[in-house]
Design a protein around this motif. Structure first.
Motif, PDB file in Angstrom:
ATOM      1  N   GLY A 217       0.041  -1.323  -0.163  1.00  0.00           N
ATOM      2  CA  GLY A 217       0.311   0.084   0.139  1.00  0.00           C
ATOM      3  C   GLY A 217       0.927   1.335  -0.759  1.00  0.00           C
ATOM      4  N   ASP A 218      -0.184   2.610   0.015  1.00  0.00           N
ATOM      5  CA  ASP A 218       1.059   3.687  -0.070  1.00  0.00           C
ATOM      6  C   ASP A 218       1.147   4.412   2.161  1.00  0.00           C
ATOM      7  N   GLU A 219       2.640   4.555   1.475  1.00  0.00           N
ATOM      8  CA  GLU A 219       2.453   4.728   3.746  1.00  0.00           C
ATOM      9  C   GLU A 219       2.695   6.768   3.020  1.00  0.00           C
ATOM     10  N   TYR A 220       0.949   7.483   4.014  1.00  0.00           N
ATOM     11  CA  TYR A 220       0.619   9.122   4.174  1.00  0.00           C
ATOM     12  C   TYR A 220       1.460   9.169   6.235  1.00  0.00           C
ATOM     13  N   CYS A 221       2.158   8.967   6.737  1.00  0.00           N
ATOM     14  CA  CYS A 221       2.716   9.859   7.306  1.00  0.00           C
ATOM     15  C   CYS A 221       2.063  10.373   7.683  1.00  0.00           C
ATOM     16  N   GLY A 222       2.304  11.600   7.420  1.00  0.00           N
ATOM     17  CA  GLY A 222       1.133  13.335   7.766  1.00  0.00           C
ATOM     18  C   GLY A 222       0.030  13.168   8.326  1.00  0.00           C
ATOM     19  N   GLN A 223      -0.509  12.334   7.165  1.00  0.00           N
ATOM     20  CA  GLN A 223      -2.258  12.209   7.244  1.00  0.00           C
ATOM     21  C   GLN A 223      -1.729  11.009   8.769  1.00  0.00           C
TER      22      GLN A 223
ATOM     23  N   PRO B  80       9.240   7.588   2.380  1.00  0.00           N
ATOM     24  CA  PRO B  80       9.395   8.416   2.988  1.00  0.00           C
ATOM     25  C   PRO B  80       9.128   9.440   3.886  1.00  0.00           C
ATOM     26  N   PHE B  81       8.735  10.325   4.941  1.00  0.00           N
ATOM     27  CA  PHE B  81       8.008  10.942   6.054  1.00  0.00           C
ATOM     28  C   PHE B  81       6.687  11.800   5.365  1.00  0.00           C
ATOM     29  N   ASN B  82       7.166  12.491   3.846  1.00  0.00           N
ATOM     30  CA  ASN B  82       6.313  13.589   3.170  1.00  0.00           C
ATOM     31  C   ASN B  82       5.656  13.006   2.479  1.00  0.00           C
ATOM     32  N   GLN B  83       4.975  11.938   2.346  1.00  0.00           N
ATOM     33  CA  GLN B  83       4.342  11.729   1.250  1.00  0.00           C
ATOM     34  C   GLN B  83       2.631  11.867   1.772  1.00  0.00           C
ATOM     35  N   GLY B  84       1.801  12.173   0.716  1.00  0.00           N
ATOM     36  CA  GLY B  84       0.709  11.937   1.229  1.00  0.00           C
ATOM     37  C   GLY B  84       0.217  13.204   0.710  1.00  0.00           C
ATOM     38  N   LYS B  85      -1.203  13.596   1.304  1.00  0.00           N
ATOM     39  CA  LYS B  85      -2.036  14.749   0.838  1.00  0.00           C
ATOM     40  C   LYS B  85      -1.684  15.513   2.064  1.00  0.00           C
ATOM     41  N   ILE B  86      -1.644  15.357   3.131  1.00  0.00           N
ATOM     42  CA  ILE B  86      -1.307  15.901   3.823  1.00  0.00           C
ATOM     43  C   ILE B  86      -0.072  16.558   4.835  1.00  0.00           C
ATOM     44  N   ASP B  87       0.788  17.737   4.278  1.00  0.00           N
ATOM     45  CA  ASP B  87       2.032  17.762   4.860  1.00  0.00           C
ATOM     46  C   ASP B  87       2.570  17.304   6.133  1.00  0.00           C
ATOM     47  N   TYR B  88       3.196  16.644   7.035  1.00  0.00           N
ATOM     48  CA  TYR B  88       3.828  15.995   7.840  1.00  0.00           C
ATOM     49  C   TYR B  88       3.672  17.555   9.147  1.00  0.00           C
ATOM     50  N   LYS B  89       4.323  18.587   7.904  1.00  0.00           N
ATOM     51  CA  LYS B  89       5.035  19.761   9.110  1.00  0.00           C
ATOM     52  C   LYS B  89       3.630  20.174   9.822  1.00  0.00           C
ATOM     53  N   ASP B  90       2.620  20.222   8.624  1.00  0.00           N
ATOM     54  CA  ASP B  90       1.253  21.006   9.651  1.00  0.00           C
ATOM     55  C   ASP B  90       0.563  19.782  10.748  1.00  0.00           C
ATOM     56  N   ALA B  91       0.630  18.372  10.312  1.00  0.00           N
ATOM     57  CA  ALA B  91       0.155  17.326  11.185  1.00  0.00           C
ATOM     58  C   ALA B  91       1.192  17.789  12.471  1.00  0.00           C
ATOM     59  N   THR B  92       2.640  17.547  12.798  1.00  0.00           N
ATOM     60  CA  THR B  92       3.181  18.021  13.956  1.00  0.00           C
ATOM     61  C   THR B  92       2.942  19.359  14.297  1.00  0.00           C
ATOM     62  N   SER B  93       2.819  20.189  13.524  1.00  0.00           N
ATOM     63  CA  SER B  93       2.638  21.442  14.486  1.00  0.00           C
ATOM     64  C   SER B  93       0.980  21.444  14.958  1.00  0.00           C
TER      65      SER B  93
END
Length: 391
Positions: free
Chosen positions: A136-142, A170-183
């Motif tokens: 599957g696809d891994e979307y860490c931020g989401q 890679p941690f930056n995959q997906g439609k939700i930016d990991y920077k926004d999620a961690t913020s």
């Protein structure tokens, strides 16, 4: 005017004390009688450690899932010794998510809540053992964002709130930016720890290190396919035998009773199937304060202040107790309580000898990779909340 200044000074002192102490270390000793008289304080919710595990269950992650299954009880046992300052021992709640699995709906970002925050260690174990891998696809931020929105993290700033996310894409995959999620996580007092399954520099270059640093979390790279080396000890069989005796002290009641008692047995078997050492660690967890089954076990339920055996319908009791008087039932529960306490103490004493044996015979680097990563982060971040560990 002088009185106003005095009140303002005391209020400021109260704010300072409340802001610098954590883990419900705001004891009565820390607050002056004058402050208590002038400032209305509200006791915060009971201290809780909240841990959300976000595990990549794509095809390449079988090793990670196996390590998680094998080392769940190491993590629980570590938490069983934690103290809030010099007073209360916090409750442990664990939530579990899987992500990156193609069997999960694409519209959900291939992310699924396996279990929300729970103190039911048997159910957590059951859900962990139910995990299987698939591409599957891994979307860490989401995944991070979903766990923040879905779970009840509470509003007590003294609670230790942690996310552990493990994977290898890679941690930056997906439609939700990991920077926004961690913020968002940082704003809610949640620390995000990232565990990259692979080479340290590869993980750092694919933003896993950045994902942790943004909340003050830990970035760790592990070999998820490394086989955990368990050391057999002369005390293992003793603990396993005591665990069987421990199970006989449980007295089921209510609608959940029989199924939960069966689940307890099944999870013992699951642990034993992995390795004898995993069953030993589970037995040690069952001797700790964190293994509490008040929702279906009369012995644990009887420890609650509001427990009253007369309020339980006879048909909700085991058959052997249904024709007993309330006093007879209470006496039976008390006997089981004493028996359990003695067995748990024997397990703890045997485990102390077991741990000493392991410490003497364990080679450097033989501990579980996931266990090392999580415990290291837990201890470091726990100190910021005034947590201490003892035995």
């Amino acid at each position: 005017m002088k009185n106003v200044k005095q009140i303002a000074s005391i209020a400021l002192l109260t704010f300072f004390v409340g802001s610098t102490l954590s883990c419900e270390a705001k004891s009565k000793k820390e607050i002056t009688l004058a402050t208590q008289a002038l400032v209305e304080t509200k006791k915060p919710d009971k201290n809780v450690v909240k841990v959300a595990l976000l595990l990549d269950t794509s095809n390449s992650m079988d090793g990670l899932i196996n390590q998680a299954k094998a080392q769940l009880w190491d993590i629980v046992n570590k938490f069983s010794y934690v103290k809030c300052g010099n007073e209360d021992r916090p409750q442990l709640q664990i939530a579990l998510y899987e992500y990156g699995n193609s069997t999960i709906e694409k519209q959900d970002g291939y992310i699924k809540q396996v279990i929300g925050f729970s103190t039911d260690l048997d159910e957590i174990s059951e859900k962990l053992f139910s995990l299987t891998t698939n591409g599957g696809d891994e979307y860490c931020g989401q995944a991070i964002s979903t766990s923040i929105k879905d779970l009840d993290w509470g509003k007590n700033p003294d609670n230790l709130k942690m996310i552990f996310i493990a994977g290898n894409e890679p941690f930056n995959q997906g439609k939700i930016d990991y920077k926004d999620a961690t913020s968002d996580a940082k704003e809610k007092g949640i620390i995000v720890n990232t565990i990259f399954c692979g080479d340290y520099n590869q993980g750092a270059n694919s933003y896993w290190k950045s994902g942790a640093q943004l909340t003050g979390g830990e970035y760790i790279a592990i070999n998820h396919n490394k086989k955990v080396i368990h050391i057999d000890t002369p005390y293992d069989d003793v603990i396993i035998t005591l665990n069987k005796k421990l199970n006989k002290t449980y007295v089921s009641y209510g609608s959940l009773g029989s199924s939960k008692m069966a689940l307890q047995s099944v999870q013992d078997d699951k642990a034993a199937e992995m390795e004898e050492a995993v069953m030993v660690k589970r037995a040690v967890s069952k001797s700790s304060r964190l293994y509490n089954n008040a929702s279906w076990d009369l012995v644990d339920a009887s420890k609650n202040k509001n427990f009253n055996v007369s309020k339980i319908e006879k048909k909700q009791l085991p058959k052997e107790l249904q024709n007993k008087t309330n006093k007879e039932i209470e006496a039976f529960i008390e006997t089981k309580k004493i028996e359990r306490k003695n067995i748990q103490q024997q397990i703890k004493e045997a485990n102390q000898k077991r741990e000493a044996y392991i410490a003497k015979n364990q080679k450097e680097g033989s501990k579980g990779e996931l266990e090392n990563a999580m415990i290291s982060a837990i201890v470091k971040q726990g100190k910021s909340k005034n947590y201490t560990w003892d035995k």
